[in-house]
Design an enzyme around this catalytic site. Structure first.
Site, mmCIF file in Angstrom:
data_model
loop_
_atom_site.group_PDB
_atom_site.id
_atom_site.type_symbol
_atom_site.label_atom_id
_atom_site.label_comp_id
_atom_site.label_asym_id
_atom_site.label_seq_id
_atom_site.Cartn_x
_atom_site.Cartn_y
_atom_site.Cartn_z
ATOM 1 N N ASN A 17 38.942 33.205 52.411
ATOM 2 C CA ASN A 17 38.975 34.163 51.309
ATOM 3 C C ASN A 17 39.527 33.576 50.015
ATOM 4 O O ASN A 17 39.240 34.080 48.934
ATOM 5 C CB ASN A 17 39.827 35.366 51.766
ATOM 6 C CG ASN A 17 40.220 36.260 50.608
ATOM 7 O OD1 ASN A 17 39.425 37.083 50.156
ATOM 8 N ND2 ASN A 17 41.440 36.088 50.096
ATOM 9 N N LYS B 27 29.622 29.919 45.742
ATOM 10 C CA LYS B 27 29.543 31.122 46.575
ATOM 11 C C LYS B 27 28.248 31.184 47.379
ATOM 12 O O LYS B 27 28.259 31.590 48.537
ATOM 13 C CB LYS B 27 29.708 32.378 45.712
ATOM 14 C CG LYS B 27 31.129 32.575 45.188
ATOM 15 C CD LYS B 27 32.150 32.398 46.304
ATOM 16 C CE LYS B 27 33.406 33.197 46.099
ATOM 17 N NZ LYS B 27 34.370 32.966 47.197
ATOM 18 N N SER C 102 47.437 24.389 50.182
ATOM 19 C CA SER C 102 46.119 24.662 49.594
ATOM 20 C C SER C 102 45.089 24.619 50.716
ATOM 21 O O SER C 102 45.228 23.835 51.661
ATOM 22 C CB SER C 102 45.776 23.599 48.559
ATOM 23 O OG SER C 102 44.404 23.719 48.204
ATOM 24 N N TYR D 110 30.913 28.851 39.920
ATOM 25 C CA TYR D 110 31.299 29.842 40.928
ATOM 26 C C TYR D 110 30.080 30.293 41.753
ATOM 27 O O TYR D 110 30.144 30.375 42.990
ATOM 28 C CB TYR D 110 31.943 31.024 40.201
ATOM 29 C CG TYR D 110 32.506 32.107 41.060
ATOM 30 C CD1 TYR D 110 33.724 31.955 41.722
ATOM 31 C CD2 TYR D 110 31.844 33.331 41.176
ATOM 32 C CE1 TYR D 110 34.249 32.985 42.486
ATOM 33 C CE2 TYR D 110 32.367 34.359 41.931
ATOM 34 C CZ TYR D 110 33.575 34.188 42.584
ATOM 35 O OH TYR D 110 34.097 35.211 43.333
HETATM 36 P P1 NAI Z 1 42.800 37.070 43.963
HETATM 37 O O1 NAI Z 1 42.992 36.115 42.848
HETATM 38 O O2 NAI Z 1 43.577 38.320 43.971
HETATM 39 O O3 NAI Z 1 43.022 36.356 45.361
HETATM 40 C C1 NAI Z 1 42.688 35.018 45.621
HETATM 41 C C2 NAI Z 1 43.864 34.391 46.307
HETATM 42 O O4 NAI Z 1 43.529 33.050 46.672
HETATM 43 C C3 NAI Z 1 45.094 34.303 45.400
HETATM 44 O O5 NAI Z 1 46.188 34.948 46.006
HETATM 45 C C4 NAI Z 1 45.304 32.816 45.199
HETATM 46 O O6 NAI Z 1 46.666 32.456 45.064
HETATM 47 C C5 NAI Z 1 44.678 32.250 46.456
HETATM 48 N N1 NAI Z 1 44.270 30.857 46.281
HETATM 49 C C6 NAI Z 1 43.643 30.303 45.224
HETATM 50 N N2 NAI Z 1 43.461 28.990 45.411
HETATM 51 C C7 NAI Z 1 43.985 28.700 46.626
HETATM 52 C C8 NAI Z 1 44.094 27.503 47.386
HETATM 53 N N3 NAI Z 1 43.635 26.338 46.914
HETATM 54 N N4 NAI Z 1 44.673 27.555 48.605
HETATM 55 C C9 NAI Z 1 45.160 28.738 49.091
HETATM 56 N N5 NAI Z 1 45.108 29.894 48.391
HETATM 57 C C10 NAI Z 1 44.516 29.882 47.186
HETATM 58 O O7 NAI Z 1 41.226 37.404 43.977
HETATM 59 P P2 NAI Z 1 40.369 38.305 44.967
HETATM 60 O O8 NAI Z 1 39.482 39.123 44.147
HETATM 61 O O9 NAI Z 1 41.199 38.937 45.991
HETATM 62 O O10 NAI Z 1 39.426 37.195 45.654
HETATM 63 C C11 NAI Z 1 39.351 36.958 47.032
HETATM 64 C C12 NAI Z 1 38.019 36.293 47.345
HETATM 65 O O11 NAI Z 1 36.961 37.194 47.093
HETATM 66 C C13 NAI Z 1 37.730 35.068 46.489
HETATM 67 O O12 NAI Z 1 37.069 34.100 47.275
HETATM 68 C C14 NAI Z 1 36.795 35.597 45.443
HETATM 69 O O13 NAI Z 1 36.000 34.582 44.883
HETATM 70 C C15 NAI Z 1 36.003 36.587 46.260
HETATM 71 N N6 NAI Z 1 35.315 37.598 45.471
HETATM 72 C C16 NAI Z 1 36.027 38.592 44.855
HETATM 73 C C17 NAI Z 1 35.357 39.542 44.131
HETATM 74 C C18 NAI Z 1 36.058 40.717 43.539
HETATM 75 O O14 NAI Z 1 35.362 41.621 43.059
HETATM 76 N N7 NAI Z 1 37.377 40.766 43.552
HETATM 77 C C19 NAI Z 1 33.900 39.458 43.903
HETATM 78 C C20 NAI Z 1 33.255 38.421 44.668
HETATM 79 C C21 NAI Z 1 33.960 37.514 45.400
#
Ligand code: NAI
Length: 303
Positions: free
Chosen positions: A99, A168, A75, A164
Site C-alpha cells: 500500500n 500503478k 522503507s 505514477y
Molecule cells: P498516504 O500518503 O496517506 O499513505 C501512504 C503511506 O505510505 C504514508 O503513510 C507514507 O509514509 C507511506 N510511505 C511512503 N513511502 C514509503 C516507503 N518508501 N516505505 C514505507 N512507507 C512509505 O496516502 P494514501 O492515499 O493512503 O495512499 C495509499 C496507497 O493508495 C498508495 O499506494 C496510493 O498511491 C494509493 N492510492 C490512493 C488513492 C487515494 O485516493 N487516496 C488513489 C489511488 C491510489
C-alpha cells in the site's frame, strides 16, 4: 449465511500503514483477529524524510483496541527487512498488502529523473521487494494472499501523473503474472484501485467529497481479498466511497487481413472504424484467449 472472516492464525503485513488507507486496512485486519505488522517510513507525501511516529501511533491504536501489532519503520525498498521483522515478531507471513506510496506529480515535459525514479522505486520496486521476500514463505506453507495498490490514474491516465500512472498500471501487470505463478501454491494475488480522502488526495478532491471518501470504506474489500473465502486471483477492483466493482480488459472483435498477400497502411485506414468497433467485443482472460483471434486469422488463410 456468510461465514465470519477471521485471521486469528494469520500474520498480515500492511506497508505504508502509518496513515490514510494503510492505517484503515491495518486497523480492520487487527479487528478481524490478525497479527499485524504496521510498516511506515513516515516521510512526506512526496517521499522526503522519515519518522517512526506514524507507524508507532497506529500500533498503539491497535493495541488500545485489544489487537496485536508491531511497528516497522523501514522503507519498502528494503522489503526483506520488513518480512524479516514479521518473522521475528510473529513467526510467519500470510498476507502482504502493498500500500505504501508517494506522489511526485509533474507534467511530462517538466519531469525530472528523480521524480520518475522515486515514484518507480517506492511503488514498483518497493512492492516487488516486500512481495519477493514473502513469496518463498507463502509457497512453503501453501497459502498466501497478496494485494497490490494500483490506481485509476494508471488504468485511465491522469494529467501530470505519467510517473505514477506507469507505476500503478505496472503493479497490475505484476498482479496478472503472480496470480498465474502463485495459483498452484494457493497464493492468490489481486489489485485494487482505491479512492480515499487522505493526505495524498487532500486539496485535489473538493472538501465535501473528501470528507465522504473515508479510507475505512476501502478496507473491507482488502480484508475480503486476503481471506480464505476469496478464491479470486488476478483481479483488479475499483473501490471507494462505499462502492466497488471489478475491471477487465475489453478488445474489439477486430479485423483480419490476408497474411499471405500482406496489406497496406491504407487498408488499415479503410477499416479503422471496424478495428475500433467494440460491438461484440471480447474479454480475453489470459494470453491464450488473447491470441485466439490472431491464430484463427492465420488458419482462415492457411493453405
Ligand atoms: P498516504 O500518503 O496517506 O499513505 C501512504 C503511506 O505510505 C504514508 O503513510 C507514507 O509514509 C507511506 N510511505 C511512503 N513511502 C514509503 C516507503 N518508501 N516505505 C514505507 N512507507 C512509505 O496516502 P494514501 O492515499 O493512503 O495512499 C495509499 C496507497 O493508495 C498508495 O499506494 C496510493 O498511491 C494509493 N492510492 C490512493 C488513492 C487515494 O485516493 N487516496 C488513489 C489511488 C491510489
Amino acid at each position: 449465511m456468510t461465514q465470519p472472516i477471521r485471521f486469528e492464525d494469520k500474520v498480515v503485513i500492511v506497508t505504508g500503514a502509518g496513515g490514510g488507507l494503510g492505517r484503515a486496512h491495518a486497523l480492520l485486519f487487527a479487528r478481524h483477529g490478525a497479527r499485524v505488522l504496521v510498516n511506515d517510513l513516515g516521510g512526506t507525501a512526496q517521499g522526503e524524510g522519515a519518522s517512526s511516529s506514524a507507524a508507532d501511533r497506529v500500533v498503539e491504536e491497535i493495541r488500545q483496541a485489544g489487537g496485536t501489532a508491531v511497528a516497522n519503520h523501514d522503507s519498502v525498498t528494503d522489503g526483506e527487512r520488513i518480512v524479516e521483522q514479521a518473522l521475528d515478531s510473529f513467526g510467519r507471513v500470510d498476507v502482504v498488502v502493498n500500500n505504501a506510496g508517494i506522489l511526485r506529480d509533474r507534467t511530462f515535459h517538466k519531469m525530472e529523473d528523480a521524480d520518475w525514479d522515486l515514484v518507480y522505486r517506492v511503488h514498483v520496486e518497493g512492492a516487488y521487494k516486500v512481495t519477493r521476500a514473502a513469496w518463498p514463505l507463502m509457497r512453503e506453507q501453501g497459502h498466501g494472499r497478496v494485494i497490490f495498490t494500483a490506481s485509476t490514474s494508471g488504468i485511465y491516465g491522469n494529467f501530470g501523473q505519467a510517473n505514477y500512472g506507469m507505476a500503478k498500471l505496472g503493479l497490475y501487470g505484476l498482479t496478472r503474472t503472480l496470480a498465474l505463478e502463485g495459483r498452484k501454491s494457493n497464493i492468490l494475488v489481486n489489485a485494487i484501485a482505491p479512492t480515499g480522502g487522505t493526505r495524498m488526495t487532500e486539496g485535489l478532491i473538493p472538501p465535501q467529497v473528501f470528507e465522504q471518501l473515508k479510507p475505512e470504506l476501502v478496507s473491507p474489500l482488502v480484508v475480503y481479498l486476503a481471506s480464505e473465502q476469496c478464491q479470486d486471483s488476478g483481479g483488479l477492483f475499483e473501490v471507494g466511497g462505499g462502492w466497488m466493482g471489478k475491471v477487465r480488459w475489453e478488445r474489439s472483435l477486430g479485423v483480419g487481413f490476408d497474411p499471405r498477400t500482406g496489406f497496406a497502411a491504407e487498408d488499415v485506414a479503410a477499416n479503422w472504424t471496424r478495428i475500433c468497433d467494440f460491438q461484440d467485443a471480447a474479454h480475453p482472460a489470459d494470453n491464450l484467449e488473447a491470441l485466439r483471434e490472431m491464430m484463427a486469422n492465420l488458419q482462415k488463410y492457411a493453405g
